[in-house]
Design a protein around this motif. Structure first.
Motif, PDB file in Angstrom:
ATOM      1  N   ALA A  26     -79.456  16.013  35.455  1.00 51.53           N
ATOM      2  CA  ALA A  26     -79.878  17.055  34.512  1.00 51.53           C
ATOM      3  C   ALA A  26     -78.934  18.253  34.567  1.00 51.53           C
ATOM      4  O   ALA A  26     -78.613  18.850  33.529  1.00 51.53           O
ATOM      5  N   ASP A  49     -84.954  11.740  31.395  1.00 49.79           N
ATOM      6  CA  ASP A  49     -86.096  11.168  30.682  1.00 49.79           C
ATOM      7  C   ASP A  49     -85.676  10.324  29.482  1.00 49.79           C
ATOM      8  O   ASP A  49     -86.467   9.550  28.960  1.00 49.79           O
ATOM      9  N   ARG A  50     -84.444  10.465  29.041  1.00 50.63           N
ATOM     10  CA  ARG A  50     -83.957   9.695  27.896  1.00 50.63           C
ATOM     11  C   ARG A  50     -83.042   8.543  28.302  1.00 50.63           C
ATOM     12  O   ARG A  50     -82.529   7.841  27.448  1.00 50.63           O
ATOM     13  N   ASP A  92     -79.999  13.862  30.278  1.00 55.85           N
ATOM     14  CA  ASP A  92     -81.452  13.971  30.263  1.00 55.85           C
ATOM     15  C   ASP A  92     -82.047  12.725  30.915  1.00 55.85           C
ATOM     16  O   ASP A  92     -82.105  11.672  30.276  1.00 55.85           O
TER      17      ASP A  92
END
Length: 190
Positions: A112, A119-120, A117
């Motif tokens: 991050a 989460d992606r 990202d």
């Protein structure tokens, strides 16, 4: 902010509260002599701890990039690990040099920090670590710099676990012609 930075910040806030409380307590003229002496000892202890922490971080050996970036000397840190700092996508990150790791393995936090990202990401890969099997996501680091040497489009993985420190594994270490040890110093040469 790393867990060490958070712990250090919490310590400094606690130190400020103790010192400020001791000053307020002393200036108010209330309280018994024993309690005041106890607070003085707490302040002295906190001051010594703060000074020791500052001294240890200020005098800890650091990596050296020599010979126009062709030689990197990394002294062993606490616990015997070799910690290397690199700049990924313009962001300084600390790595543990790990010859047992196949790839550059980024923690979710470090991924991050360099603009990825977590989460992606697609965690379709797997790796076996000392803590068991973990899911991984293949990524590409736009720029990876140690000293003045900058490399582009470096493959890495992001580990989908509570990895504390990112690992500099063999996929990057193979870029060096020589990896050797001199006492407690790891030497990487191009």
């Amino acid at each position: 902010m790393s867990p060490d930075d958070i712990a250090r910040l919490a310590f400094y806030v606690l130190l400020l509260v103790v010192i400020g409380g001791a000053m307020l307590f002393e200036l108010s003229g209330r309280g018994g002599r024993t309690l005041r002496q106890m607070l003085v000892w707490v302040v002295i202890f906190a001051g010594v701890a703060l000074g020791a922490d500052w001294y240890m971080s200020a005098t800890a050996p650091r990596q050296q990039v020599l010979d126009e970036g062709t030689r990197i000397e990394i002294p062993a840190g606490q616990g015997g690990h070799f910690h290397l700092q690199a700049v990924l996508n313009g962001t300084p990150l600390n790595f543990i040099v790990d010859t047992g790791a196949t790839h550059i393995a980024l923690s979710r936090r470090d991924a991050a920090a360099i603009g990825l990202d977590p989460d992606r990401l697609s965690f379709g890969g797997a790796a076996v670590t000392a803590n068991g099997r973990v899911r991984t996501a293949a990524v590409t680091i736009d720029s990876f710099a140690i000293g003045d040497t900058v490399e582009r489009d470096i493959p890495a993985v992001v580990i989908d676990s509570e990895l504390q420190d990112s690992l500099l594994g063999m996929s990057y270490l193979r870029r060096f012609t020589t990896i050797s040890f001199q006492g407690d110093t790891l030497i990487l040469e191009r």
